[in-house]
Write a protein that holds these residues in place. Structure first.
Motif, PDB file in Angstrom:
ATOM      1  N   GLY A 225      44.524  44.178  45.764  1.00  0.00           N
ATOM      2  CA  GLY A 225      45.352  43.140  45.396  1.00  0.00           C
ATOM      3  C   GLY A 225      45.389  41.832  45.886  1.00  0.00           C
ATOM      4  N   ASN A 226      45.242  41.068  47.256  1.00  0.00           N
ATOM      5  CA  ASN A 226      45.417  39.881  47.284  1.00  0.00           C
ATOM      6  C   ASN A 226      44.172  39.568  46.735  1.00  0.00           C
ATOM      7  OD1 ASN A 226      47.738  40.341  48.686  1.00  0.00           O
ATOM      8  ND2 ASN A 226      47.051  40.878  50.399  1.00  0.00           N
ATOM      9  N   LEU A 227      43.218  40.240  47.399  1.00  0.00           N
ATOM     10  CA  LEU A 227      41.223  39.493  47.315  1.00  0.00           C
ATOM     11  C   LEU A 227      41.510  39.313  45.813  1.00  0.00           C
ATOM     12  CD1 LEU A 227      39.167  38.623  47.410  1.00  0.00           C
ATOM     13  CD2 LEU A 227      37.992  41.075  47.463  1.00  0.00           C
ATOM     14  N   VAL A 228      41.730  39.991  44.540  1.00  0.00           N
ATOM     15  CA  VAL A 228      41.939  39.917  43.259  1.00  0.00           C
ATOM     16  C   VAL A 228      42.730  38.947  42.769  1.00  0.00           C
ATOM     17  CG1 VAL A 228      42.896  41.899  40.692  1.00  0.00           C
ATOM     18  CG2 VAL A 228      40.975  42.958  43.012  1.00  0.00           C
ATOM     19  N   ARG A 229      44.205  39.505  43.584  1.00  0.00           N
ATOM     20  CA  ARG A 229      45.042  37.877  42.625  1.00  0.00           C
ATOM     21  C   ARG A 229      44.524  36.579  42.589  1.00  0.00           C
ATOM     22  NH1 ARG A 229      49.664  35.454  44.840  1.00  0.00           N
ATOM     23  NH2 ARG A 229      51.391  34.807  43.176  1.00  0.00           N
ATOM     24  N   THR A 230      43.733  36.386  44.537  1.00  0.00           N
ATOM     25  CA  THR A 230      43.671  35.095  44.650  1.00  0.00           C
ATOM     26  C   THR A 230      42.062  34.865  43.150  1.00  0.00           C
ATOM     27  OG1 THR A 230      43.927  35.745  46.826  1.00  0.00           O
ATOM     28  CG2 THR A 230      42.377  33.656  46.514  1.00  0.00           C
ATOM     29  N   ALA A 231      41.308  36.068  43.420  1.00  0.00           N
ATOM     30  CA  ALA A 231      39.836  35.460  42.371  1.00  0.00           C
ATOM     31  C   ALA A 231      40.100  35.256  40.987  1.00  0.00           C
ATOM     32  CB  ALA A 231      39.259  37.260  42.274  1.00  0.00           C
ATOM     33  N   HIS A 232      41.280  36.223  40.698  1.00  0.00           N
ATOM     34  CA  HIS A 232      42.256  35.641  38.962  1.00  0.00           C
ATOM     35  C   HIS A 232      42.481  34.464  39.263  1.00  0.00           C
ATOM     36  CE1 HIS A 232      45.186  36.906  36.033  1.00  0.00           C
ATOM     37  NE2 HIS A 232      44.155  36.042  35.376  1.00  0.00           N
ATOM     38  N   ALA A 233      43.845  33.370  40.167  1.00  0.00           N
ATOM     39  CA  ALA A 233      43.839  32.858  40.581  1.00  0.00           C
ATOM     40  C   ALA A 233      42.919  31.550  40.299  1.00  0.00           C
ATOM     41  CB  ALA A 233      44.645  32.227  41.391  1.00  0.00           C
ATOM     42  N   PHE A 234      41.999  31.685  40.500  1.00  0.00           N
ATOM     43  CA  PHE A 234      40.718  30.728  41.007  1.00  0.00           C
ATOM     44  C   PHE A 234      39.329  30.367  39.774  1.00  0.00           C
ATOM     45  CE2 PHE A 234      42.917  29.753  44.520  1.00  0.00           C
ATOM     46  CZ  PHE A 234      42.607  28.538  44.959  1.00  0.00           C
ATOM     47  N   GLY A 235      39.570  31.308  38.919  1.00  0.00           N
ATOM     48  CA  GLY A 235      38.610  32.255  37.754  1.00  0.00           C
ATOM     49  C   GLY A 235      37.834  32.965  38.225  1.00  0.00           C
ATOM     50  N   ALA A 236      38.417  33.929  38.714  1.00  0.00           N
ATOM     51  CA  ALA A 236      37.149  34.801  39.088  1.00  0.00           C
ATOM     52  C   ALA A 236      36.426  35.494  36.941  1.00  0.00           C
ATOM     53  CB  ALA A 236      36.844  35.904  39.589  1.00  0.00           C
ATOM     54  N   SER A 237      35.077  35.945  36.945  1.00  0.00           N
ATOM     55  CA  SER A 237      35.063  36.228  35.874  1.00  0.00           C
ATOM     56  C   SER A 237      34.987  37.565  36.326  1.00  0.00           C
ATOM     57  CB  SER A 237      33.156  36.264  35.455  1.00  0.00           C
ATOM     58  OG  SER A 237      32.683  34.610  35.632  1.00  0.00           O
ATOM     59  N   SER A 238      34.890  38.406  37.482  1.00  0.00           N
ATOM     60  CA  SER A 238      35.375  40.113  37.292  1.00  0.00           C
ATOM     61  C   SER A 238      35.367  40.122  38.260  1.00  0.00           C
ATOM     62  CB  SER A 238      34.032  40.475  36.976  1.00  0.00           C
ATOM     63  OG  SER A 238      32.928  40.006  37.658  1.00  0.00           O
ATOM     64  N   PHE A 239      35.299  41.338  39.258  1.00  0.00           N
ATOM     65  CA  PHE A 239      35.619  41.706  40.410  1.00  0.00           C
ATOM     66  C   PHE A 239      35.489  42.986  40.396  1.00  0.00           C
ATOM     67  CE2 PHE A 239      40.168  42.830  38.849  1.00  0.00           C
ATOM     68  CZ  PHE A 239      40.392  43.595  38.873  1.00  0.00           C
TER      69      PHE A 239
END
Length: 168
Positions: A19-33
Motif C-alpha cells: 500500500g505504501n509503495l502504491v501510494r508513492t507510485a500514484h503520487a509521483f505519476g506511475a502509469s501502473s503497478f
C-alpha cells in the motif's frame, strides 16, 4: 516527466508495504503497478494506500513469473542490493521502464534477475524497506527525467537574484 513507468514487487507478503509503495507510485505519476507471486491481504493494502491508487491506476497481479509481461520496448529494472548492480545515483533511467523490487525478507528470484535489463542498487549499508526503496527509485527517476531547473551553486533553494542594470 517524460516517458512512463510502472512499479511492482515480486513475492511481497505485507499488504501495508504494498500500500505504501502504491501510494508513492500514484503520487509521483506511475502509469501502473504490479505484483508477481504476491501473498498479501488486500484490505491492508487499501488501509495504507490513502490515495486510492487502485481506482486511478491499472493493477496487474501476476500469479508467477511466466505470466508476467511488459509493453513493447519497456525496460525491466530490478532494484536489488547486489555487488554488480549499478548505483542508483549513476543510473540513467529508461524512458519506458518497469521497476521491480523484491520481497520484504529476501531477494529478487534468480529467474527474475535474469529477465531484467538492468539491476540497480540503492547505495546503502543494508537493504531498506520495500516502500522506501520504491520511493527513492521513483524520486531519482523524477529528478533525472523531470524538467527541473539546475540546482543553485550556493546553499539554499533559490538561485541568486540577478543584479538590476541602470538606464544610462
Amino acid at each position: 516527466m517524460r516517458g512512463y513507468f510502472s512499479i511492482g514487487a515480486e513475492g511481497i507478503s505485507k499488504g501495508f508495504n504494498l500500500g505504501n509503495l502504491v501510494r508513492t507510485a500514484h503520487a509521483f505519476g506511475a502509469s501502473s503497478f504490479f505484483t508477481i507471486e504476491a501473498s498479501v491481504n488486500y484490505a491492508e493494502v487499501k488501509s495504507s494506500d490513502t490515495s486510492h491508487a487502485d481506482i486511478h491506476l491499472p493493477f496487474y497481479a501476476y500469479k508467477n513469473l511466466a505470466e508476467f509481461t511488459l509493453p513493447k520496448e519497456c525496460a525491466l529494472v530490478g532494484i536489488e542490493l547486489l555487488d554488480e548492480a549499478i548505483d542508483l545515483p549513476s543510473f540513467r533511467h529508461p524512458m519506458r521502464a518497469a521497476y521491480v523490487l523484491g520481497p520484504e525478507k529476501g531477494n529478487l528470484s534468480p529467474a527474475l534477475v535474469k529477465r531484467c535489463d538492468f539491476i540497480v542498487k540503492i547505495p546503502a549499508k543494508f537493504c531498506v524497506n520495500v516502500g522506501i526503496a520504491g520511493a527513492l527509485t521513483i524520486y531519482d527517476r523524477m529528478i533525472s527525467l523531470g524538467n527541473f531547473a539546475e540546482r543553485p551553486v550556493r546553499a539554499g533553494g533559490r538561485p541568486a537574484p540577478e543584479k538590476k542594470r541602470g538606464r544610462g
